[in-house]
Design a protein around this motif. Sequence first.
Motif, PDB file in Angstrom:
ATOM      1  N   SER A  97       3.769  -6.741   1.256  1.00 18.03           N
ATOM      2  CA  SER A  97       4.047  -6.363  -0.123  1.00 18.03           C
ATOM      3  C   SER A  97       3.545  -4.952  -0.377  1.00 18.03           C
ATOM      4  CB  SER A  97       3.349  -7.338  -1.079  1.00 18.03           C
ATOM      5  OG  SER A  97       3.340  -6.839  -2.403  1.00 18.03           O
ATOM      6  N   GLY A  98       4.139  -4.265  -1.333  1.00 21.21           N
ATOM      7  CA  GLY A  98       3.658  -2.952  -1.722  1.00 21.21           C
ATOM      8  C   GLY A  98       2.448  -3.022  -2.635  1.00 21.21           C
ATOM      9  N   TYR A  99       1.990  -4.215  -2.933  1.00 19.46           N
ATOM     10  CA  TYR A  99       0.846  -4.433  -3.820  1.00 19.46           C
ATOM     11  C   TYR A  99      -0.056  -5.484  -3.178  1.00 19.46           C
ATOM     12  CZ  TYR A  99       3.749  -2.003  -7.204  1.00 19.46           C
ATOM     13  OH  TYR A  99       4.519  -1.056  -7.842  1.00 19.46           O
ATOM     14  N   PRO A 100      -1.264  -5.686  -3.697  1.00 22.49           N
ATOM     15  CA  PRO A 100      -2.090  -6.783  -3.174  1.00 22.49           C
ATOM     16  C   PRO A 100      -1.347  -8.108  -3.261  1.00 22.49           C
ATOM     17  CG  PRO A 100      -3.403  -5.345  -4.580  1.00 22.49           C
ATOM     18  CD  PRO A 100      -1.974  -4.896  -4.721  1.00 22.49           C
ATOM     19  N   SER A 101      -1.606  -8.983  -2.305  1.00 21.96           N
ATOM     20  CA  SER A 101      -0.902 -10.266  -2.250  1.00 21.96           C
ATOM     21  C   SER A 101      -1.844 -11.329  -1.716  1.00 21.96           C
ATOM     22  CB  SER A 101       0.331 -10.154  -1.341  1.00 21.96           C
ATOM     23  OG  SER A 101       0.872 -11.431  -1.063  1.00 21.96           O
ATOM     24  N   ARG A 102      -2.050 -12.361  -2.496  1.00 22.75           N
ATOM     25  CA  ARG A 102      -2.936 -13.441  -2.059  1.00 22.75           C
ATOM     26  C   ARG A 102      -2.403 -14.157  -0.831  1.00 22.75           C
ATOM     27  NH1 ARG A 102      -4.892 -16.451  -7.656  1.00 22.75           N
ATOM     28  NH2 ARG A 102      -6.152 -14.732  -8.473  1.00 22.75           N
ATOM     29  N   GLU A 103      -1.086 -14.185  -0.684  1.00 22.67           N
ATOM     30  CA  GLU A 103      -0.509 -14.838   0.488  1.00 22.67           C
ATOM     31  C   GLU A 103      -0.833 -14.075   1.763  1.00 22.67           C
ATOM     32  OE1 GLU A 103       3.627 -15.517   0.109  1.00 22.67           O
ATOM     33  OE2 GLU A 103       3.441 -16.956  -1.543  1.00 22.67           O
ATOM     34  N   GLU A 104      -1.046 -12.768   1.645  1.00 14.93           N
ATOM     35  CA  GLU A 104      -1.309 -11.936   2.817  1.00 14.93           C
ATOM     36  C   GLU A 104      -2.756 -12.010   3.278  1.00 14.93           C
ATOM     37  OE1 GLU A 104       1.819  -8.310   1.805  1.00 14.93           O
ATOM     38  OE2 GLU A 104      -0.300  -7.890   2.129  1.00 14.93           O
ATOM     39  N   SER A 105      -3.691 -12.036   2.334  1.00 16.22           N
ATOM     40  CA  SER A 105      -5.085 -11.858   2.734  1.00 16.22           C
ATOM     41  C   SER A 105      -6.052 -12.433   1.703  1.00 16.22           C
ATOM     42  CB  SER A 105      -5.375 -10.369   2.921  1.00 16.22           C
ATOM     43  OG  SER A 105      -6.753 -10.134   3.156  1.00 16.22           O
ATOM     44  N   GLU A 106      -7.163 -12.940   2.185  1.00 17.60           N
ATOM     45  CA  GLU A 106      -8.231 -13.401   1.300  1.00 17.60           C
ATOM     46  C   GLU A 106      -8.939 -12.245   0.620  1.00 17.60           C
ATOM     47  OE1 GLU A 106     -11.248 -15.412   3.519  1.00 17.60           O
ATOM     48  OE2 GLU A 106     -11.332 -13.864   5.086  1.00 17.60           O
ATOM     49  N   HIS A 107      -8.683 -11.026   1.088  1.00 18.15           N
ATOM     50  CA  HIS A 107      -9.301  -9.842   0.479  1.00 18.15           C
ATOM     51  C   HIS A 107      -8.567  -9.399  -0.781  1.00 18.15           C
ATOM     52  CE1 HIS A 107     -12.003  -9.089   3.904  1.00 18.15           C
ATOM     53  NE2 HIS A 107     -10.986  -9.448   4.672  1.00 18.15           N
ATOM     54  N   ASP A 108      -7.405  -9.968  -1.068  1.00 22.55           N
ATOM     55  CA  ASP A 108      -6.616  -9.586  -2.234  1.00 22.55           C
ATOM     56  C   ASP A 108      -6.855 -10.571  -3.367  1.00 22.55           C
ATOM     57  OD1 ASP A 108      -5.704  -7.651  -0.561  1.00 22.55           O
ATOM     58  OD2 ASP A 108      -3.613  -8.302  -0.538  1.00 22.55           O
ATOM     59  N   VAL A 109      -7.038 -10.053  -4.563  1.00 28.59           N
ATOM     60  CA  VAL A 109      -7.359 -10.898  -5.711  1.00 28.59           C
ATOM     61  C   VAL A 109      -6.260 -10.846  -6.758  1.00 28.59           C
ATOM     62  CG1 VAL A 109      -9.060 -11.398  -7.513  1.00 28.59           C
ATOM     63  CG2 VAL A 109      -9.819 -10.514  -5.293  1.00 28.59           C
ATOM     64  N   ILE A 110      -5.878  -9.645  -7.204  1.00 29.30           N
ATOM     65  CA  ILE A 110      -4.922  -9.502  -8.309  1.00 29.30           C
ATOM     66  C   ILE A 110      -3.556  -9.093  -7.763  1.00 29.30           C
ATOM     67  CG2 ILE A 110      -4.449  -8.376 -10.512  1.00 29.30           C
ATOM     68  CD1 ILE A 110      -7.385  -7.614 -10.659  1.00 29.30           C
ATOM     69  N   GLU A 111      -2.557  -9.918  -7.978  1.00 35.76           N
ATOM     70  CA  GLU A 111      -1.206  -9.574  -7.548  1.00 35.76           C
ATOM     71  C   GLU A 111      -0.428  -8.840  -8.627  1.00 35.76           C
ATOM     72  OE1 GLU A 111       1.096 -12.485  -5.551  1.00 35.76           O
ATOM     73  OE2 GLU A 111      -0.629 -13.518  -4.708  1.00 35.76           O
ATOM     74  N   ASN A 112      -0.803  -9.023  -9.881  1.00 34.42           N
ATOM     75  CA  ASN A 112      -0.115  -8.368 -10.980  1.00 34.42           C
ATOM     76  C   ASN A 112      -0.218  -6.858 -10.822  1.00 34.42           C
ATOM     77  OD1 ASN A 112       0.799  -7.437 -13.454  1.00 34.42           O
ATOM     78  ND2 ASN A 112      -1.090  -7.945 -14.524  1.00 34.42           N
ATOM     79  N   SER A 113       0.926  -6.177 -10.786  1.00 36.72           N
ATOM     80  CA  SER A 113       0.919  -4.728 -10.594  1.00 36.72           C
ATOM     81  C   SER A 113       1.145  -3.972 -11.896  1.00 36.72           C
ATOM     82  CB  SER A 113       1.993  -4.336  -9.573  1.00 36.72           C
ATOM     83  OG  SER A 113       3.253  -4.854  -9.939  1.00 36.72           O
ATOM     84  N   HIS A 114       0.837  -4.608 -13.027  1.00 36.33           N
ATOM     85  CA  HIS A 114       0.881  -3.927 -14.312  1.00 36.33           C
ATOM     86  C   HIS A 114      -0.489  -3.309 -14.595  1.00 36.33           C
ATOM     87  CE1 HIS A 114       4.516  -6.381 -16.002  1.00 36.33           C
ATOM     88  NE2 HIS A 114       4.750  -5.821 -14.840  1.00 36.33           N
ATOM     89  N   ALA A 115      -0.490  -2.095 -15.107  1.00 35.42           N
ATOM     90  CA  ALA A 115      -1.729  -1.331 -15.233  1.00 35.42           C
ATOM     91  C   ALA A 115      -2.616  -1.831 -16.363  1.00 35.42           C
ATOM     92  CB  ALA A 115      -1.402   0.146 -15.448  1.00 35.42           C
TER      93      ALA A 115
END
Length: 652
Positions: A97-115
């Motif tokens: 993904s071009g943004y953090p993704s919980r499916e990709e990694s336990e290091h990612d928390v927020i998938e919402n890419s709104h500022a």
Amino acid sequence: MTILENIRGPRDLKALTEAELDELAEDIREFLIHAVARTGGHLGPNLGVVELSIALHRVFDSPVDRILWDTGHQSYVHKLLTGRQDFSKLRGKGGLSGYPSREESEHDVIENSHASTVLGWADGLAKAHQVLGRTDHVVAVIGDGALTGGMAWEALNNIAAAKDRPLILVVNDNERSYAPTIGGLANHLATLRTTDGYERFLAWGKDVLQHTPVLGRPLYESLHGAKKGFKDAFAPQGMFEDLGLKYVGPIDGHDIAAVESALRRAKRFHGPVLVHCLTQKGRGYQPALEDEADRFHSVGVMDPLTCEPLTPAGAPSWTSVFGDEIAAIGAERPDVVAITAAMLHPVGLTKFAERFPDRVWDVGIAEQHATVSAAGLATGGLHPVVAVYATFLNRAFDQVLMDVALHRCGVTFVLDRAGVTGTDGASHNGMWDMSVLQVVPGLRIAAPRDADQLRAQLREAVDVSDAPTVLRFPKESVGDPVPALGRVGGMDVLHRSDDRNPGDTGHQGGDGLHRGDDADVLIVSVGALASVCLQTADLLEARGLRCTVVDPRWVKPVDEQLAPLAERHRLVAVVEDNSRAGGVGAAVGQSLRDADVDVPLRTFGIPEQFLAHAKRGEVLADIGLTPVEIAGRISAALARRTHTDEPKEYGP
């Protein structure tokens, strides 16, 4: 083998020497330039956070410590440092993904890419840790552009209220969001950037005065007691400290040792701390630094050496057609003004801004303010055009409803990236606007099918002075013109199976349609899916089914002539690039029921789910918005209806 290739997770960073860290930073920039050039993506923001990302993962222990990224388009470096180095299908189907993704990694928390949301997340996580007695750290990284959003300041107000709750806020200050950051906060941060000698001066004063006999120490203590006023005079970070936030900075965000030192100091403080890091968007890539528009914020597939696009130039984009037309309208009508939320260039307002700089306002990442301000502009006698991405108007729904619509303000909302956007993933799809806005009284929605209709309907929209109007279009290039054969009510007829021109009146009824020669299927084509609907009609005709295809043009309110037209068909199908829940199909169904028309209705749109990232065409295929899929389902529905309607024979 490069140092980057040996990094499998954050722990691998801990043992690197200062020289190796500098080499790693060079490896990462070289990797990003070539990898993103192959796939397209957010390049400039990530080049600017290389050293900051390295320092964060050396000081904190992710994923036990939670590192939260606002917006997330600057998370490519974070992905590389957490073991994700296959960028071959970045933002593509089955790829990263071009943004953090919980499916990709336990290091990612927020998938919402709104500022502007990360500080709220951080506040909640820190409170949870306090209640549960956990000592893990919460670190929120937010850009100076995102700090222009009201949600960020609502969160800061709450964060500062609990002075004993540890929380580290890292401001990544590159003076930009898409374009240069604007507003009072930007001016304040600019002042802080120019006073980086303050801490050095204070440290020097302490050393000198404490070693001065008799008067030295009392004088230092007096100055230290007056520290607040002294700091405001030399480095006005008082705004943050007045809120109750410990302020550390400004720090050179490209000096790994300096950033680490600041983060370790913040880590030891038992309360909210703001670490102010100065970074350079596009750092290490000269073409990006020379791009004054957005520092290569987002790039397409290109040659990394020449920066020339590697995809052939096609039809103009919907955005460019809007940009040209609004500039032309601006020249004709001095009452037309424009507003955007930190997206002047991406939404196509560049030409308008160049020609009419006093009639355009970029309010920062503040869609709610943009909407209410537009209501004020309209009340003052102007016609504001608010241009944002479709997904971001969701944030201003209450203001659209209560400030614009309730007061019957003539405001036009132009929604770019409507429908399936594809590669930017779930939170960027503009798939809710025609559902959410259906409930707003008096509001009208236009969905143009081609460039000519975009121009025409934009002019129709800005001619409305007593109600809000909405114009929505997708991200893809504009296709070929789709001519109308005639018009029924306000609807354009795009296709009739008998090839008669519905505009002819010789042997037809007053509404322009041949009465007594009814068809099997009425296809209601919404916006840019006109070509899909016409191909669907061709497939149905090949199966012996007769079709009518109409484009409502204005999909809200439903045209009064649609019900009598539907009554002369065996089935109605609505095809829309929007959620099926509450969208145009639902509105058409309600309209038919209100008119006591019981023709069966089938709605083809986006299912009520968050869509995985992929190219727009791939996503449309996955959710069944293709001519073959739609024609097959319509044929099956008619076959079932025919079977049900056949007379049944009963035995003696």
